[in-house]
Design a protein around this motif. Structure first.
Motif, PDB file in Angstrom:
ATOM      1  N   GLN A 141       0.789  -1.229   0.000  1.00 25.72           N
ATOM      2  CA  GLN A 141       0.000   0.000   0.000  1.00 25.72           C
ATOM      3  C   GLN A 141       0.821   1.279   0.000  1.00 25.72           C
ATOM      4  OE1 GLN A 141      -3.181   0.114  -0.715  1.00 25.72           O
ATOM      5  NE2 GLN A 141      -3.102  -2.102  -0.866  1.00 25.72           N
ATOM      6  N   SER A 142       1.984   1.294   0.589  1.00 26.69           N
ATOM      7  CA  SER A 142       2.748   2.554   0.603  1.00 26.69           C
ATOM      8  C   SER A 142       4.205   2.236   0.879  1.00 26.69           C
ATOM      9  CB  SER A 142       2.214   3.503   1.680  1.00 26.69           C
ATOM     10  OG  SER A 142       2.280   2.886   2.943  1.00 26.69           O
ATOM     11  N   GLU A 143       4.938   2.026  -0.196  1.00 22.05           N
ATOM     12  CA  GLU A 143       6.311   1.583   0.012  1.00 22.05           C
ATOM     13  C   GLU A 143       7.069   1.682  -1.302  1.00 22.05           C
ATOM     14  OE1 GLU A 143       8.135  -2.618   1.559  1.00 22.05           O
ATOM     15  OE2 GLU A 143       5.989  -2.410   1.598  1.00 22.05           O
ATOM     16  N   ASN A 144       8.383   1.825  -1.210  1.00 25.79           N
ATOM     17  CA  ASN A 144       9.253   1.764  -2.376  1.00 25.79           C
ATOM     18  C   ASN A 144      10.078   0.487  -2.277  1.00 25.79           C
ATOM     19  OD1 ASN A 144       8.275   4.257  -3.037  1.00 25.79           O
ATOM     20  ND2 ASN A 144      10.128   5.380  -2.506  1.00 25.79           N
ATOM     21  N   LEU A 145       9.978  -0.355  -3.308  1.00 22.18           N
ATOM     22  CA  LEU A 145      10.720  -1.616  -3.311  1.00 22.18           C
ATOM     23  C   LEU A 145      11.975  -1.452  -4.156  1.00 22.18           C
ATOM     24  CD1 LEU A 145       7.833  -4.196  -3.875  1.00 22.18           C
ATOM     25  CD2 LEU A 145       8.884  -3.518  -1.715  1.00 22.18           C
ATOM     26  N   PRO A 146      13.164  -1.765  -3.604  1.00 24.21           N
ATOM     27  CA  PRO A 146      14.380  -1.648  -4.402  1.00 24.21           C
ATOM     28  C   PRO A 146      14.416  -2.688  -5.523  1.00 24.21           C
ATOM     29  CG  PRO A 146      14.868  -2.547  -2.213  1.00 24.21           C
ATOM     30  CD  PRO A 146      13.409  -2.186  -2.224  1.00 24.21           C
ATOM     31  N   ASP A 147      15.283  -2.440  -6.504  1.00 28.28           N
ATOM     32  CA  ASP A 147      15.461  -3.393  -7.597  1.00 28.28           C
ATOM     33  C   ASP A 147      15.693  -4.797  -7.056  1.00 28.28           C
ATOM     34  OD1 ASP A 147      15.374  -1.120  -9.156  1.00 28.28           O
ATOM     35  OD2 ASP A 147      17.499  -1.141  -9.690  1.00 28.28           O
ATOM     36  N   PHE A 148      15.185  -5.796  -7.802  1.00 18.83           N
ATOM     37  CA  PHE A 148      15.402  -7.231  -7.536  1.00 18.83           C
ATOM     38  C   PHE A 148      14.698  -7.757  -6.283  1.00 18.83           C
ATOM     39  CE2 PHE A 148      19.343  -5.411  -9.400  1.00 18.83           C
ATOM     40  CZ  PHE A 148      19.182  -5.899 -10.698  1.00 18.83           C
ATOM     41  N   THR A 149      13.726  -7.005  -5.763  1.00 21.83           N
ATOM     42  CA  THR A 149      12.993  -7.466  -4.582  1.00 21.83           C
ATOM     43  C   THR A 149      11.966  -8.519  -4.978  1.00 21.83           C
ATOM     44  OG1 THR A 149      13.245  -5.329  -3.477  1.00 21.83           O
ATOM     45  CG2 THR A 149      11.463  -6.747  -2.684  1.00 21.83           C
TER      46      THR A 149
END
Length: 197
Positions: A141-149
């Protein structure tokens, strides 16, 4: 007389929403039964495939879909009618993104090579990095996922070190997406003119 009134009522409820200004690459495959509604611009790139009953919604912000993306049946990409603080935000799928059946993507950005598996929900403002995998029925709902997660089982997180450390694996994933799209082009009848007229 009553059957005539019922007929009118059914037609009214089936009436499509407003048709947004669309920019669609000539190689895109847009099913006749896909739905594209809204008032903000919709940009659909090269070799994009929208399955029957895929839905693109630009009611409160633009939608950009990069080349080689696939949006499957009953999946929705775009902001809902009431995104609050996110009104006017563009929803973007970068290149080679797959959004599987029944998923809802309101995220600000989904990075190149990422997959959103079936029945997942990505809320407004979420940013997903490159080559991520959101497994089936996840909710972010409210988050930034780094590459390759990789998001899995109860929204746990881990980094896909194989994809991170091996460019050849990333290249194979992108090539596999292109091969998948070539197959879909033979299976999904296209009617892009419906959205350009």
């Amino acid at each position: 007389m009553s059957s005539g009134a019922g007929s009118v009522r059914r037609q009214a409820s089936a009436a499509p929403g407003p048709k947004p200004p669309c920019s669609i690459h000539p190689s895109a495959i847009i099913s006749d039964k896909a739905v594209i509604v809204g008032t903000h611009p919709v940009s659909i790139g090269e070799n994009v495939v929208l399955h029957p009953f895929a839905k693109i919604v630009s009611n409160t912000g633009a939608v950009r879909i990069g080349k080689n993306c696939v949006v499957e049946d009953r999946a929705t990409v775009g902001l809902s009618d009431s995104p609050g603080a996110f009104a006017g935000t563009t929803v973007e799928l970068e290149e080679s993104v797959s959004v599987e059946s029944g998923s809802i993507v309101q995220a600000e950005k989904i990075g190149t090579g990422s997959t959103v598996e079936a029945n997942s929900t990505l809320g407004p403002g979420v940013i997903v990095g490159k080559f991520c995998k959101i497994t089936a029925s996840s909710s972010i709902q409210s988050e930034n996922l780094p590459d390759f997660t990789i998001v899995y089982g109860g929204n746990a997180r881990r980094i896909d070190t194989t994809a991170k450390n091996r460019p050849d694996v990333r290249d194979l994933k992108l090539k596999g997406q292109v091969m998948h799209i070539e197959t879909l082009k033979r299976l999904v009848p296209s009617n892009t003119m419906k959205w350009l007229s």
